[in-house]
Design a protein around this motif. Structure first.
Motif, PDB file in Angstrom:
ATOM      1  N   LEU A 110     -15.863   7.822  -4.941  1.00  0.00           N
ATOM      2  CA  LEU A 110     -15.236   8.762  -5.865  1.00  0.00           C
ATOM      3  C   LEU A 110     -14.302   8.026  -6.811  1.00  0.00           C
ATOM      4  CD1 LEU A 110     -14.529  11.614  -6.870  1.00  0.00           C
ATOM      5  CD2 LEU A 110     -12.804  11.714  -5.037  1.00  0.00           C
ATOM      6  N   MET A 111     -13.480   7.154  -6.270  1.00  0.00           N
ATOM      7  CA  MET A 111     -12.504   6.446  -7.100  1.00  0.00           C
ATOM      8  C   MET A 111     -13.182   5.532  -8.117  1.00  0.00           C
ATOM      9  SD  MET A 111      -9.970   7.931  -5.947  1.00  0.00           S
ATOM     10  CE  MET A 111      -9.690   8.895  -4.485  1.00  0.00           C
ATOM     11  N   LEU A 112     -14.246   4.863  -7.703  1.00  0.00           N
ATOM     12  CA  LEU A 112     -14.982   4.013  -8.642  1.00  0.00           C
ATOM     13  C   LEU A 112     -15.585   4.857  -9.772  1.00  0.00           C
ATOM     14  CD1 LEU A 112     -16.730   1.591  -6.130  1.00  0.00           C
ATOM     15  CD2 LEU A 112     -14.925   0.994  -7.770  1.00  0.00           C
ATOM     16  N   GLU A 113     -16.148   6.009  -9.427  1.00  0.00           N
ATOM     17  CA  GLU A 113     -16.718   6.894 -10.447  1.00  0.00           C
ATOM     18  C   GLU A 113     -15.645   7.456 -11.368  1.00  0.00           C
ATOM     19  OE1 GLU A 113     -19.767   7.789 -11.483  1.00  0.00           O
ATOM     20  OE2 GLU A 113     -20.654   6.381 -10.082  1.00  0.00           O
ATOM     21  N   LYS A 154      -3.171   9.511   2.705  1.00  0.00           N
ATOM     22  CA  LYS A 154      -2.230   8.843   1.787  1.00  0.00           C
ATOM     23  C   LYS A 154      -2.984   7.934   0.817  1.00  0.00           C
ATOM     24  CE  LYS A 154       1.922   7.319   0.532  1.00  0.00           C
ATOM     25  NZ  LYS A 154       2.709   8.038  -0.415  1.00  0.00           N
ATOM     26  N   ILE A 155      -4.014   7.239   1.297  1.00  0.00           N
ATOM     27  CA  ILE A 155      -4.822   6.373   0.430  1.00  0.00           C
ATOM     28  C   ILE A 155      -5.461   7.207  -0.668  1.00  0.00           C
ATOM     29  CG2 ILE A 155      -6.912   4.949   0.317  1.00  0.00           C
ATOM     30  CD1 ILE A 155      -6.276   4.130   3.269  1.00  0.00           C
ATOM     31  N   ILE A 156      -6.116   8.287  -0.279  1.00  0.00           N
ATOM     32  CA  ILE A 156      -6.828   9.128  -1.240  1.00  0.00           C
ATOM     33  C   ILE A 156      -5.855   9.744  -2.236  1.00  0.00           C
ATOM     34  CG2 ILE A 156      -8.249  11.198  -1.500  1.00  0.00           C
ATOM     35  CD1 ILE A 156      -9.413  10.473   1.322  1.00  0.00           C
ATOM     36  N   PHE A 157      -4.770  10.311  -1.744  1.00  0.00           N
ATOM     37  CA  PHE A 157      -3.799  10.954  -2.633  1.00  0.00           C
ATOM     38  C   PHE A 157      -3.195   9.949  -3.608  1.00  0.00           C
ATOM     39  CE2 PHE A 157       0.347  12.628  -3.847  1.00  0.00           C
ATOM     40  CZ  PHE A 157      -0.031  13.878  -4.341  1.00  0.00           C
ATOM     41  N   THR A 158      -2.828   8.780  -3.120  1.00  0.00           N
ATOM     42  CA  THR A 158      -2.246   7.743  -3.979  1.00  0.00           C
ATOM     43  C   THR A 158      -3.237   7.302  -5.058  1.00  0.00           C
ATOM     44  OG1 THR A 158      -0.869   6.974  -2.151  1.00  0.00           O
ATOM     45  CG2 THR A 158      -1.188   5.443  -3.993  1.00  0.00           C
TER      46      THR A 158
END
Length: 163
Positions: A99-102, A123-127
């Motif tokens: 998701l983050m790469l996209e 926390k990783i996802i939210f950050t």
């Protein structure tokens, strides 16, 4: 001893991931180790096995714009609060790197946040979602988040309910 990349490729090939997720996993790991390499360079390396135009078309696929039962004003503007990011952090799960790469974050950014927050996926996802919102202020709409999450295989039902 086998090179680390071969061990990871073997893990992906034998895990319970579907075939597309396995490919994404391997590509994601390769990209992290070959930051200077461009996607075009990778396509040229693979050209002997695949048709160039076919690979180019596969790479240029973008998330489809979907219909949601959410008012357009909430979907197509940058939210005033982080409620969509909180809902996404609750729902994304292990597919967050894709998701983050996209969404436009680079692999190094994802790894730095992951290393700073071991054992805390939320926390990783939210950050990372906050970072996306800061780096891409024009594109950080709830619609883009939902469309992209759906594109990488994330069920967005819970996110939609919480927005």
């Amino acid at each position: 001893m086998l090179p680390f990349a071969l061990i990871e490729a073997d893990w992906a090939a034998h895990s319970n991931l579907d075939e597309n997720s396995q490919r994404l996993y391997i590509l994601n790991r390769w990209r992290g180790r070959n930051e200077a390499e461009t996607l075009e360079g990778l396509i040229h390396r693979l050209k002997g096995d695949y048709e160039f135009e076919y690979l180019q078309n596969q790479v240029e696929v973008h998330p489809a714009r979907k219909h949601y039962d959410i008012p357009k004003i909430l979907l197509d503007s940058t939210p005033g609060s982080n409620c969509d990011l909180i809902a996404a952090a609750d729902s994304v799960g292990a597919l967050y790197p894709f998701l983050m790469l996209e969404l436009g974050l680079c692999y190094k950014e994802i790894e730095v946040v992951r290393e700073k927050n071991p054992n805390n996926m939320w926390k990783i996802i939210f950050t990372l979602l906050e970072k996306w919102r800061q780096q891409h202020p024009k594109d950080c709409t709830t619609r883009n988040l939902l469309d992209t999450a759906s594109f990488v295989g994330i069920d967005t039902t819970q996110i939609q309910k919480m927005v």
